[in-house]
Design a protein around this motif. Structure first.
Motif, PDB file in Angstrom:
ATOM      1  N   LEU A 263       0.812  -1.135  -0.025  1.00 15.22           N
ATOM      2  CA  LEU A 263      -0.016  -0.260   0.074  1.00 15.22           C
ATOM      3  C   LEU A 263       0.942   1.267  -0.089  1.00 15.22           C
ATOM      4  O   LEU A 263       0.652   2.246  -1.056  1.00 15.22           O
ATOM      5  CB  LEU A 263      -0.755   0.135   1.278  1.00 15.22           C
ATOM      6  N   LEU A 264       1.900   1.289   0.877  1.00 15.97           N
ATOM      7  CA  LEU A 264       2.802   2.445   0.888  1.00 15.97           C
ATOM      8  C   LEU A 264       3.411   2.691  -0.513  1.00 15.97           C
ATOM      9  O   LEU A 264       3.482   3.805  -0.691  1.00 15.97           O
ATOM     10  CB  LEU A 264       3.798   2.481   1.986  1.00 15.97           C
ATOM     11  N   TRP A 265       3.718   1.745  -1.043  1.00 21.34           N
ATOM     12  CA  TRP A 265       4.278   1.757  -2.590  1.00 21.34           C
ATOM     13  C   TRP A 265       3.355   2.231  -3.512  1.00 21.34           C
ATOM     14  O   TRP A 265       3.698   3.015  -4.222  1.00 21.34           O
ATOM     15  CB  TRP A 265       5.304   0.483  -2.855  1.00 21.34           C
ATOM     16  N   HIS A 266       2.188   1.575  -3.426  1.00 20.86           N
ATOM     17  CA  HIS A 266       1.089   2.003  -4.189  1.00 20.86           C
ATOM     18  C   HIS A 266       0.820   3.587  -4.330  1.00 20.86           C
ATOM     19  O   HIS A 266       0.418   4.248  -5.203  1.00 20.86           O
ATOM     20  CB  HIS A 266      -0.090   1.162  -4.146  1.00 20.86           C
ATOM     21  N   LEU A 267       0.769   3.831  -3.007  1.00 18.15           N
ATOM     22  CA  LEU A 267       0.403   5.324  -2.642  1.00 18.15           C
ATOM     23  C   LEU A 267       1.637   6.409  -2.814  1.00 18.15           C
ATOM     24  O   LEU A 267       1.266   7.491  -2.815  1.00 18.15           O
ATOM     25  CB  LEU A 267      -0.212   5.655  -1.214  1.00 18.15           C
ATOM     26  N   ARG A 268       2.698   5.969  -3.529  1.00 13.34           N
ATOM     27  CA  ARG A 268       3.808   6.679  -3.540  1.00 13.34           C
ATOM     28  C   ARG A 268       4.359   7.336  -2.286  1.00 13.34           C
ATOM     29  O   ARG A 268       4.804   8.487  -2.368  1.00 13.34           O
ATOM     30  CB  ARG A 268       3.578   7.728  -4.792  1.00 13.34           C
ATOM     31  N   LEU A 269       4.161   6.770  -1.051  1.00 13.68           N
ATOM     32  CA  LEU A 269       4.472   7.278   0.086  1.00 13.68           C
ATOM     33  C   LEU A 269       5.830   6.380   0.454  1.00 13.68           C
ATOM     34  O   LEU A 269       6.701   6.859   1.161  1.00 13.68           O
ATOM     35  CB  LEU A 269       3.777   6.690   1.281  1.00 13.68           C
ATOM     36  N   SER A 270       6.481   5.646  -0.371  1.00 11.98           N
ATOM     37  CA  SER A 270       7.716   5.006  -0.404  1.00 11.98           C
ATOM     38  C   SER A 270       8.120   4.663  -1.981  1.00 11.98           C
ATOM     39  O   SER A 270       7.305   4.271  -2.692  1.00 11.98           O
ATOM     40  CB  SER A 270       7.487   3.614   0.190  1.00 11.98           C
ATOM     41  N   LYS A 271       9.353   4.692  -1.983  1.00 12.85           N
ATOM     42  CA  LYS A 271       9.844   4.800  -3.418  1.00 12.85           C
ATOM     43  C   LYS A 271      10.012   3.104  -3.796  1.00 12.85           C
ATOM     44  O   LYS A 271       9.911   3.050  -4.999  1.00 12.85           O
ATOM     45  CB  LYS A 271      11.326   5.302  -3.449  1.00 12.85           C
ATOM     46  N   SER A 272       9.927   2.272  -2.885  1.00  6.73           N
ATOM     47  CA  SER A 272       9.901   1.057  -3.272  1.00  6.73           C
ATOM     48  C   SER A 272       9.406  -0.130  -2.161  1.00  6.73           C
ATOM     49  O   SER A 272       9.190   0.531  -1.057  1.00  6.73           O
ATOM     50  CB  SER A 272      11.255   0.369  -3.468  1.00  6.73           C
ATOM     51  N   ARG A 273       8.893  -1.217  -2.375  1.00  4.70           N
ATOM     52  CA  ARG A 273       8.361  -1.967  -1.219  1.00  4.70           C
ATOM     53  C   ARG A 273       9.549  -2.328  -0.178  1.00  4.70           C
ATOM     54  O   ARG A 273       9.215  -2.420   0.709  1.00  4.70           O
ATOM     55  CB  ARG A 273       7.994  -3.348  -2.041  1.00  4.70           C
ATOM     56  N   SER A 274      10.551  -2.518  -0.831  1.00  8.32           N
ATOM     57  CA  SER A 274      11.681  -2.965   0.143  1.00  8.32           C
ATOM     58  C   SER A 274      11.918  -1.529   1.262  1.00  8.32           C
ATOM     59  O   SER A 274      12.142  -2.050   2.356  1.00  8.32           O
ATOM     60  CB  SER A 274      13.099  -3.337  -0.430  1.00  8.32           C
ATOM     61  N   LEU A 275      12.057  -0.392   0.743  1.00 11.53           N
ATOM     62  CA  LEU A 275      12.135   0.653   1.568  1.00 11.53           C
ATOM     63  C   LEU A 275      11.098   0.644   2.607  1.00 11.53           C
ATOM     64  O   LEU A 275      11.178   1.115   3.924  1.00 11.53           O
ATOM     65  CB  LEU A 275      12.206   2.046   0.908  1.00 11.53           C
ATOM     66  N   ALA A 276       9.855   0.369   2.053  1.00  9.68           N
ATOM     67  CA  ALA A 276       8.372   0.382   2.929  1.00  9.68           C
ATOM     68  C   ALA A 276       8.714  -0.645   4.034  1.00  9.68           C
ATOM     69  O   ALA A 276       8.512  -0.424   5.249  1.00  9.68           O
ATOM     70  CB  ALA A 276       7.343   0.087   2.064  1.00  9.68           C
TER      71      ALA A 276
ATOM     72  N   ARG B  50      -3.357  -0.458  -8.332  1.00  7.60           N
ATOM     73  CA  ARG B  50      -1.821  -0.430  -8.797  1.00  7.60           C
ATOM     74  C   ARG B  50      -1.129   0.873  -8.413  1.00  7.60           C
ATOM     75  O   ARG B  50      -1.812   1.853  -7.748  1.00  7.60           O
ATOM     76  CB  ARG B  50      -2.042  -0.354 -10.337  1.00  7.60           C
ATOM     77  N   ARG B  51       0.256   0.826  -8.644  1.00 11.37           N
ATOM     78  CA  ARG B  51       1.079   1.966  -8.424  1.00 11.37           C
ATOM     79  C   ARG B  51       0.759   2.824  -9.597  1.00 11.37           C
ATOM     80  O   ARG B  51       1.656   2.733 -10.534  1.00 11.37           O
ATOM     81  CB  ARG B  51       2.277   1.560  -8.129  1.00 11.37           C
ATOM     82  N   GLY B  52      -0.130   3.723  -9.609  1.00 15.61           N
ATOM     83  CA  GLY B  52      -0.557   4.636 -10.925  1.00 15.61           C
ATOM     84  C   GLY B  52       0.262   5.950 -10.752  1.00 15.61           C
ATOM     85  O   GLY B  52       1.185   6.074  -9.822  1.00 15.61           O
ATOM     86  N   PRO B  53      -0.166   6.946 -11.492  1.00 13.58           N
ATOM     87  CA  PRO B  53       0.570   8.412 -11.241  1.00 13.58           C
ATOM     88  C   PRO B  53       0.135   8.898  -9.885  1.00 13.58           C
ATOM     89  O   PRO B  53      -0.802   8.598  -9.434  1.00 13.58           O
ATOM     90  CB  PRO B  53      -0.115   8.861 -12.599  1.00 13.58           C
ATOM     91  N   ALA B  54       0.932   9.869  -9.472  1.00 14.96           N
ATOM     92  CA  ALA B  54       0.429  10.512  -8.279  1.00 14.96           C
ATOM     93  C   ALA B  54      -0.845  11.120  -7.926  1.00 14.96           C
ATOM     94  O   ALA B  54      -1.181  10.739  -7.113  1.00 14.96           O
ATOM     95  CB  ALA B  54       1.655  11.718  -8.174  1.00 14.96           C
ATOM     96  N   PRO B  55      -1.599  11.728  -9.091  1.00 12.69           N
ATOM     97  CA  PRO B  55      -2.860  12.067  -8.732  1.00 12.69           C
ATOM     98  C   PRO B  55      -3.804  10.921  -8.620  1.00 12.69           C
ATOM     99  O   PRO B  55      -4.648  11.158  -7.629  1.00 12.69           O
ATOM    100  CB  PRO B  55      -3.268  13.050 -10.062  1.00 12.69           C
ATOM    101  N   GLU B  56      -3.563   9.868  -9.264  1.00 10.31           N
ATOM    102  CA  GLU B  56      -4.464   8.678  -8.940  1.00 10.31           C
ATOM    103  C   GLU B  56      -4.087   8.207  -7.415  1.00 10.31           C
ATOM    104  O   GLU B  56      -5.142   7.712  -6.815  1.00 10.31           O
ATOM    105  CB  GLU B  56      -4.177   7.784  -9.792  1.00 10.31           C
TER     106      GLU B  56
END
Length: 86
Positions: free
Chosen positions: A11-24, A72-78
């Motif tokens: 979720l953090l990756w999909h919401l663009r709150l983390s650059k990758s799942r491993s960083l999340a 999905r991990r879409g564009p930032a506005p999404e």
């Protein structure tokens, strides 16, 4: 179509709150992420619509309320349409 829950690391990756799942996963492993006020201990913890997530952002913290599960991990506005900052 989006599901009703999603792993918090994904979720953090999909919401663009983390650059990758491993960083999340690292952020969660260090104990910096909270779900509904409780520390998240496992990246596999499922989150659902209505949950509140708090994580570090710069010198402070970012608190969000989940409005929908992104498919999905879409564009930032999404991604930003899926949550409200508190």
């Amino acid at each position: 179509m989006a599901g009703t829950s999603l792993r918090i690391d994904k979720l953090l990756w999909h919401l663009r709150l983390s650059k990758s799942r491993s960083l999340a996963q690292a952020l969660i492993g260090e104990g910096h992420v909270r779900l509904n006020g409780n520390r998240v201990e496992k990246p596999s913890l499922e989150v659902k619509v209505g949950d509140t997530i708090t994580l570090p952002r710069g010198q402070g913290a970012l608190a969000i309320r989940l409005l929908s599960i992104p498919p999905r991990r879409g564009p930032a506005p999404e991604a930003q349409a899926c949550y409200d900052e508190i």
